[in-house]
Motif scaffolding. Structure first.
Motif, PDB file in Angstrom:
ATOM      1  N   GLY A 320       0.751  -1.278  -0.045  1.00 55.31           N
ATOM      2  CA  GLY A 320      -0.023  -0.048   0.154  1.00 55.31           C
ATOM      3  C   GLY A 320       0.709   1.443  -0.178  1.00 55.31           C
ATOM      4  O   GLY A 320       1.784   1.290   0.449  1.00 55.31           O
ATOM      5  N   LEU A 321       0.137   2.465  -0.555  1.00 59.03           N
ATOM      6  CA  LEU A 321       0.934   3.601  -0.395  1.00 59.03           C
ATOM      7  C   LEU A 321       0.228   4.400   0.906  1.00 59.03           C
ATOM      8  O   LEU A 321      -1.024   4.470   0.773  1.00 59.03           O
ATOM      9  N   LEU A 322       1.142   4.762   1.632  1.00 55.94           N
ATOM     10  CA  LEU A 322       0.644   5.512   2.676  1.00 55.94           C
ATOM     11  C   LEU A 322       0.749   6.945   2.852  1.00 55.94           C
ATOM     12  O   LEU A 322       1.652   7.642   2.388  1.00 55.94           O
ATOM     13  N   LEU A 323      -0.418   7.701   2.849  1.00 53.32           N
ATOM     14  CA  LEU A 323      -0.428   9.199   3.156  1.00 53.32           C
ATOM     15  C   LEU A 323      -0.715   9.373   4.453  1.00 53.32           C
ATOM     16  O   LEU A 323      -1.890   9.075   4.922  1.00 53.32           O
ATOM     17  N   VAL A 324       0.168  10.213   5.227  1.00 57.31           N
ATOM     18  CA  VAL A 324      -0.037  10.463   6.466  1.00 57.31           C
ATOM     19  C   VAL A 324      -0.060  12.059   6.925  1.00 57.31           C
ATOM     20  O   VAL A 324       0.626  12.685   6.505  1.00 57.31           O
ATOM     21  N   GLY A 325      -1.413  12.473   7.659  1.00 56.59           N
ATOM     22  CA  GLY A 325      -1.698  13.446   8.143  1.00 56.59           C
ATOM     23  C   GLY A 325      -1.824  13.812   9.693  1.00 56.59           C
ATOM     24  O   GLY A 325      -2.296  12.622  10.104  1.00 56.59           O
ATOM     25  N   ARG A 326      -1.663  14.813  10.253  1.00 56.42           N
ATOM     26  CA  ARG A 326      -2.488  14.972  11.598  1.00 56.42           C
ATOM     27  C   ARG A 326      -2.808  16.063  11.615  1.00 56.42           C
ATOM     28  O   ARG A 326      -2.551  17.197  11.276  1.00 56.42           O
ATOM     29  N   VAL A 339      -3.880  17.882   3.395  1.00 59.72           N
ATOM     30  CA  VAL A 339      -3.106  18.630   2.565  1.00 59.72           C
ATOM     31  C   VAL A 339      -1.506  18.212   2.854  1.00 59.72           C
ATOM     32  O   VAL A 339      -0.654  17.754   2.007  1.00 59.72           O
ATOM     33  N   GLU A 340      -1.235  17.824   4.246  1.00 56.13           N
ATOM     34  CA  GLU A 340       0.094  17.408   4.480  1.00 56.13           C
ATOM     35  C   GLU A 340       0.271  16.000   3.958  1.00 56.13           C
ATOM     36  O   GLU A 340       1.471  15.715   3.483  1.00 56.13           O
ATOM     37  N   ALA A 341      -0.778  15.079   4.019  1.00 56.15           N
ATOM     38  CA  ALA A 341      -0.577  13.855   3.338  1.00 56.15           C
ATOM     39  C   ALA A 341      -0.219  13.839   2.101  1.00 56.15           C
ATOM     40  O   ALA A 341       0.512  13.147   1.597  1.00 56.15           O
ATOM     41  N   LEU A 342      -1.129  14.579   1.173  1.00 55.52           N
ATOM     42  CA  LEU A 342      -0.794  14.608  -0.403  1.00 55.52           C
ATOM     43  C   LEU A 342       0.312  15.330  -0.630  1.00 55.52           C
ATOM     44  O   LEU A 342       1.182  15.013  -1.668  1.00 55.52           O
ATOM     45  N   ASP A 343       0.712  16.306   0.143  1.00 60.94           N
ATOM     46  CA  ASP A 343       2.044  16.948  -0.159  1.00 60.94           C
ATOM     47  C   ASP A 343       3.039  16.110  -0.068  1.00 60.94           C
ATOM     48  O   ASP A 343       4.409  16.157  -0.767  1.00 60.94           O
ATOM     49  N   ASN A 344       3.148  15.208   1.264  1.00 63.99           N
ATOM     50  CA  ASN A 344       4.240  14.171   1.289  1.00 63.99           C
ATOM     51  C   ASN A 344       4.421  13.321   0.165  1.00 63.99           C
ATOM     52  O   ASN A 344       5.539  12.854  -0.407  1.00 63.99           O
ATOM     53  N   TYR A 345       3.345  12.931  -0.401  1.00 61.59           N
ATOM     54  CA  TYR A 345       3.312  12.139  -1.667  1.00 61.59           C
ATOM     55  C   TYR A 345       3.886  12.889  -2.866  1.00 61.59           C
ATOM     56  O   TYR A 345       4.569  12.200  -3.728  1.00 61.59           O
ATOM     57  N   VAL A 346       3.503  14.103  -3.069  1.00 54.48           N
ATOM     58  CA  VAL A 346       4.244  14.819  -4.234  1.00 54.48           C
ATOM     59  C   VAL A 346       5.481  15.156  -3.941  1.00 54.48           C
ATOM     60  O   VAL A 346       6.367  14.797  -4.997  1.00 54.48           O
ATOM     61  N   ALA A 347       6.066  15.426  -2.799  1.00 54.26           N
ATOM     62  CA  ALA A 347       7.373  15.612  -2.543  1.00 54.26           C
ATOM     63  C   ALA A 347       8.427  14.398  -2.721  1.00 54.26           C
ATOM     64  O   ALA A 347       9.447  14.657  -3.135  1.00 54.26           O
ATOM     65  N   LEU A 396      -7.153  10.595  -6.314  1.00 54.67           N
ATOM     66  CA  LEU A 396      -7.376   9.324  -7.438  1.00 54.67           C
ATOM     67  C   LEU A 396      -6.094   8.865  -8.185  1.00 54.67           C
ATOM     68  O   LEU A 396      -6.028   7.775  -8.552  1.00 54.67           O
ATOM     69  N   ALA A 397      -5.331   9.761  -8.483  1.00 53.28           N
ATOM     70  CA  ALA A 397      -4.226   9.549  -9.470  1.00 53.28           C
ATOM     71  C   ALA A 397      -3.095   8.782  -8.489  1.00 53.28           C
ATOM     72  O   ALA A 397      -2.724   7.648  -8.956  1.00 53.28           O
ATOM     73  N   ALA A 398      -3.181   8.891  -7.226  1.00 55.71           N
ATOM     74  CA  ALA A 398      -2.190   8.150  -6.370  1.00 55.71           C
ATOM     75  C   ALA A 398      -2.864   6.762  -6.241  1.00 55.71           C
ATOM     76  O   ALA A 398      -2.172   5.772  -6.444  1.00 55.71           O
ATOM     77  N   ALA A 399      -4.111   6.727  -6.060  1.00 54.56           N
ATOM     78  CA  ALA A 399      -4.856   5.299  -5.736  1.00 54.56           C
ATOM     79  C   ALA A 399      -4.738   4.510  -7.021  1.00 54.56           C
ATOM     80  O   ALA A 399      -5.011   3.104  -6.910  1.00 54.56           O
ATOM     81  N   SER A 400      -4.649   5.110  -8.016  1.00 52.91           N
ATOM     82  CA  SER A 400      -4.674   4.333  -9.150  1.00 52.91           C
ATOM     83  C   SER A 400      -3.418   3.679  -9.503  1.00 52.91           C
ATOM     84  O   SER A 400      -3.279   2.588 -10.254  1.00 52.91           O
ATOM     85  N   GLU A 401      -2.325   3.902  -8.678  1.00 49.14           N
ATOM     86  CA  GLU A 401      -0.860   3.595  -9.065  1.00 49.14           C
ATOM     87  C   GLU A 401      -0.972   2.316  -7.912  1.00 49.14           C
ATOM     88  O   GLU A 401      -0.282   1.138  -8.586  1.00 49.14           O
ATOM     89  N   GLN A 402      -1.194   2.280  -6.934  1.00 48.60           N
ATOM     90  CA  GLN A 402      -1.277   1.335  -6.173  1.00 48.60           C
ATOM     91  C   GLN A 402      -2.595   1.564  -4.977  1.00 48.60           C
ATOM     92  O   GLN A 402      -2.858   2.580  -4.903  1.00 48.60           O
ATOM     93  N   PRO A 403      -2.793   0.440  -4.228  1.00 47.48           N
ATOM     94  CA  PRO A 403      -3.758   0.818  -3.160  1.00 47.48           C
ATOM     95  C   PRO A 403      -3.354   1.706  -2.280  1.00 47.48           C
ATOM     96  O   PRO A 403      -2.115   1.888  -1.787  1.00 47.48           O
ATOM     97  N   CYS A 404      -4.164   2.671  -1.680  1.00 42.48           N
ATOM     98  CA  CYS A 404      -3.761   3.689  -1.069  1.00 42.48           C
ATOM     99  C   CYS A 404      -4.460   4.064   0.419  1.00 42.48           C
ATOM    100  O   CYS A 404      -5.681   3.523   0.443  1.00 42.48           O
ATOM    101  N   ALA A 405      -3.790   4.185   1.406  1.00 45.11           N
ATOM    102  CA  ALA A 405      -4.282   4.559   2.595  1.00 45.11           C
ATOM    103  C   ALA A 405      -4.074   6.106   3.174  1.00 45.11           C
ATOM    104  O   ALA A 405      -2.830   6.489   2.851  1.00 45.11           O
ATOM    105  N   THR A 429     -14.915   9.260  -3.927  1.00 42.14           N
ATOM    106  CA  THR A 429     -13.896   8.063  -4.247  1.00 42.14           C
ATOM    107  C   THR A 429     -14.625   6.614  -4.162  1.00 42.14           C
ATOM    108  O   THR A 429     -13.576   5.961  -3.784  1.00 42.14           O
ATOM    109  N   THR A 430     -15.906   6.556  -4.348  1.00 47.96           N
ATOM    110  CA  THR A 430     -16.484   5.400  -4.131  1.00 47.96           C
ATOM    111  C   THR A 430     -15.689   4.180  -4.590  1.00 47.96           C
ATOM    112  O   THR A 430     -15.473   3.154  -3.829  1.00 47.96           O
ATOM    113  N   ASP A 431     -15.209   4.240  -5.898  1.00 47.37           N
ATOM    114  CA  ASP A 431     -14.626   2.930  -6.600  1.00 47.37           C
ATOM    115  C   ASP A 431     -13.286   3.232  -6.528  1.00 47.37           C
ATOM    116  O   ASP A 431     -12.625   2.572  -7.413  1.00 47.37           O
ATOM    117  N   ALA A 432     -12.464   4.033  -5.622  1.00 47.08           N
ATOM    118  CA  ALA A 432     -11.183   4.097  -5.854  1.00 47.08           C
ATOM    119  C   ALA A 432     -10.696   2.838  -4.886  1.00 47.08           C
ATOM    120  O   ALA A 432     -11.035   2.331  -3.706  1.00 47.08           O
TER     121      ALA A 432
END
Length: 651
Positions: A320-326, A339-347, A396-405, A429-432
């Motif tokens: 899985g791809l982990l996107l973490v925020g607090r 934003v924190e979770a997605l920014d870590n993915y982008v960076a 959705l783009a991130a989740a299309s690459e691999q299962p995302c949490a 994101t029902t079908d993601a």
């Protein structure tokens, strides 16, 4: 030590105050090969391949005999008496060194192993000294003027030892409080071995210990990008777990006390099989293409963050791809956790992540995500529908690459805008292949709890109705889990040797709350004392519940472990309605709980209320002045209703 052989840097032999060097590059590599071969020795062909890598000269056999003869004379300097130390035995050249000969390479590698053992044992100063000495040796180059397969393999081997020494010295310096030196050592380790994840984890830990969570996250991002660009792989589950550990407070910033590593031994994860199974089931459904939402709730210290970490480690281990925020209380950044979770993915992405979204989404993302140039001032951001659409496309783009949490901790501090974005993401994101796991406290004061919980319930309701959402309510650990925890931590974790069953004692006083339980087990004053960290937590709760509730709580602590409403309301000097409001506040934040000891078959009997955690009652009691205790006791002597034991030693 009688003699020393130096293979790192300029090859030299030191004996009786004299230093001798080998002038020939061929002699140096042959000598190093013979020294490191030990008593097994090397064959003639193996020695020739090291001296002449690639292809052998036509006269290599005679040249080798001449070289071996020169080496015999050179090695003779190590011997007190004339003796042939370089012999041919069983078709192999063997260099027989005496017991008093020290080889710098072997000494350095032994020091690294000893430093590792010392660090595990909590001997920080010894670990630092051994690792630093080894690193100082191993920084010298090995046969820098020579190439070939054996030399390259040996250099790689020594680099691994050097990086290990740097990591050990860095962690020892961190535990000793020398964070600046620890950071330099960890940076050197990552520079020398950019693909080595343990070095990056070390740097992440140092940056976290320095209080710079942003730099710790950037260290993770650099590693993730390097692995993707150079090796085409994701970080290991252990690295993802370290990334997840940034959710919570630092646990490695202090040195082990008393020369013991027990205070820093990783706390075992016990007693959450059912809860983990629930999260694992949701993750499995998400991986099959159906978005899931899990809401983790519980009181402060009950283990919500730990459950998120363990769940994230499980998800990472399964690809899985982990996107973490607090969420932070009073955060100024808009939509902070997502934003924190997605920014870590982008960076950490090796490619331009904006290539995966439409042109209309790129501008808003640049305005919002720090790694793309944002965030701009809240008033300059596009309207919510535009931002929500852009963030949804990126997710959705991130989740299309691999299962995302998406893992969001401390969601009880979420602002209304964040909750609105969360609802939008769940709805669109029902079908993601997406699993959203959110952790929130349920013991906050009324106003804050109702506001946040109402928003989370609103987000949960449609997802739960569709069978894609569930709440995991965490309670205290049971007695068996407490015993397992104490056993795995080791006997050194239990400091009260006078108690026949310390695990049961700690469990009964903490109610199985992991935070309170661990603090009690580690507190040197014993299980009957209130650890300072628990006292601070209780004081913070008291400050948040209001004056009347705090006054009623103090009266209840003085009265006994079990109280009735009438017994405490009168002694607190509150009218009925104010006392009821105060009691409800204490029930809502989980300090008191209503028990059924009165029996439902006797409705005329008053309800009885107990402290959920005996150690909390003691903490409150110790904060009450003697004068107030006497006043409460005096008023209750004349009050009607049952009396209860006030002896705290029975708690």
């Amino acid at each position: 030590m009688d003699s020393e052989i130096e293979l790192l840097g300029p090859i030299a032999v030191r004996h009786a105050g004299n230093v001798q060097h080998l002038q020939s590059a061929q002699a140096r590599v042959a000598f190093a090969r013979l020294v490191l071969a030990g008593p097994e020795g090397v064959t003639r062909d193996e020695l020739a391949d090291v001296i002449w890598p690639g292809s052998l000269p036509p006269t290599w056999a005679s040249a080798l005999r001449t070289l071996v003869s020169r080496l015999r004379a050179f090695v003779g300097a190590l011997q007190a008496e004339p003796v042939n130390s370089l012999v041919k035995r069983g078709g192999r050249y063997v260099l027989a060194l005496g017991e008093g000969v020290l080889v710098d390479v072997e000494d350095a590698t032994r020091s690294v192993a000893a430093a590792h053992e010392a660090l595990n044992a909590g001997n920080v100063a010894v670990a630092d000294r051994l690792a630093t000495r080894a690193a100082d040796r191993l920084r010298f180059p090995f046969l820098s003027e020579h190439e070939g397969g054996w030399v390259a393999e040996r250099r790689e081997h020594l680099t691994e030892y050097l990086v290990t020494a740097l990591e050990i010295a860095s962690r020892a310096a961190m535990w000793s409080g020398d964070h600046a030196r620890a950071a330099l050592l960890a940076e050197e380790a990552t520079a020398r071995a950019p693909e080595r994840e343990s070095a990056h984890r070390c740097l992440m830990a140092v940056r976290e210990a320095m209080g710079n969570r942003g730099e710790a996250l950037r260290a993770y991002q650099r590693l993730r990008r390097y692995l993707a660009e150079e090796l085409g792989v994701d970080p290991s589950p252990e690295t993802e777990a370290a990334y997840l550990a940034l959710l919570g407070p630092s646990s490695v910033s202090a040195a082990p006390s008393g020369g013991s590593a027990a205070g820093h031994r990783p706390v075992p994860f016990v007693g959450r099989h059912r809860e983990m199974a629930t999260v694992a089931d949701a993750w499995a459904r998400a991986a099959r293409g159906r978005r899931q939402f899990v809401l983790v709730t519980g009181e402060s210290g009950i283990g919500k963050t730990r459950l998120l970490r363990e769940a994230g480690a499980m998800m990472a281990a399964e690809g899985g791809l982990l996107l973490v925020g607090r969420c932070d209380e009073g955060a100024m950044a808009p939509y902070q956790p997502i934003v924190e979770a997605l920014d870590n993915y982008v960076a950490a992405s090796p490619d331009d992540p904006l290539d995966a979204v439409g042109p209309a989404a790129r501008g808003p993302l640049r305005q919002l995500l720090p790694s793309l140039g944002g965030p701009c001032l809240p008033g300059e951001l596009p309207e919510q529908p535009v931002l929500f659409a852009a963030l949804t496309q990126l997710l959705l783009a991130a989740a299309s690459e691999q299962p995302c949490a998406i893992l969001i901790d401390d969601a009880h501090w979420a602002d209304p805008q964040t909750v609105a974005l969360l609802r939008h993401l769940l709805r669109t994101t029902t079908d993601a292949r997406l699993c959203v796991v959110v952790a929130a406290r349920n013991d906050l004061p009324t106003s804050a709890r109702r506001r946040v919980r109402a928003g989370l319930d609103e987000a949960m309701l449609p997802v739960e109705h569709a069978g894609d959402g569930t709440e995991v309510a965490l309670g205290g650990l049971d007695l068996d889990s407490t015993r397992t925890l104490v056993h795995k931590l080791g006997t050194g974790a239990v400091t009260d040797a006078t108690d026949a069953d310390p695990a049961r004692r700690a469990y009964s006083r903490s109610g199985g709350n992991p935070f309170m339980l661990l603090e009690m087990l580690r507190y040197q004053a014993g299980l009957n004392a209130v650890p300072p960290a628990v006292a601070r937590m209780v004081a913070a709760k008291q400050a948040a519940i209001g004056r009347d509730a705090a006054r009623l709580l103090q009266v209840a602590a003085v009265t006994g472990p079990s109280v009735t409403f009438d017994a405490v309301a009168g002694a607190a000097g509150l009218d009925v309605l104010a006392a009821l409001d105060a009691l409800e506040a204490l029930l809502e934040v989980g300090i008191l709980t209503e028990v059924t000891a009165a029996g439902s078959q006797h409705p005329d009997r008053p309800a009885i209320y107990e402290f959920r955690h005996a150690v909390v009652r003691q903490a409150v009691y110790e904060q009450v002045s003697d004068a107030r205790r006497r006043h409460v006791t005096s008023r209750q002597r004349t009050a009607s209703g049952p009396r209860y034991d006030t002896d705290l030693s029975s708690c």
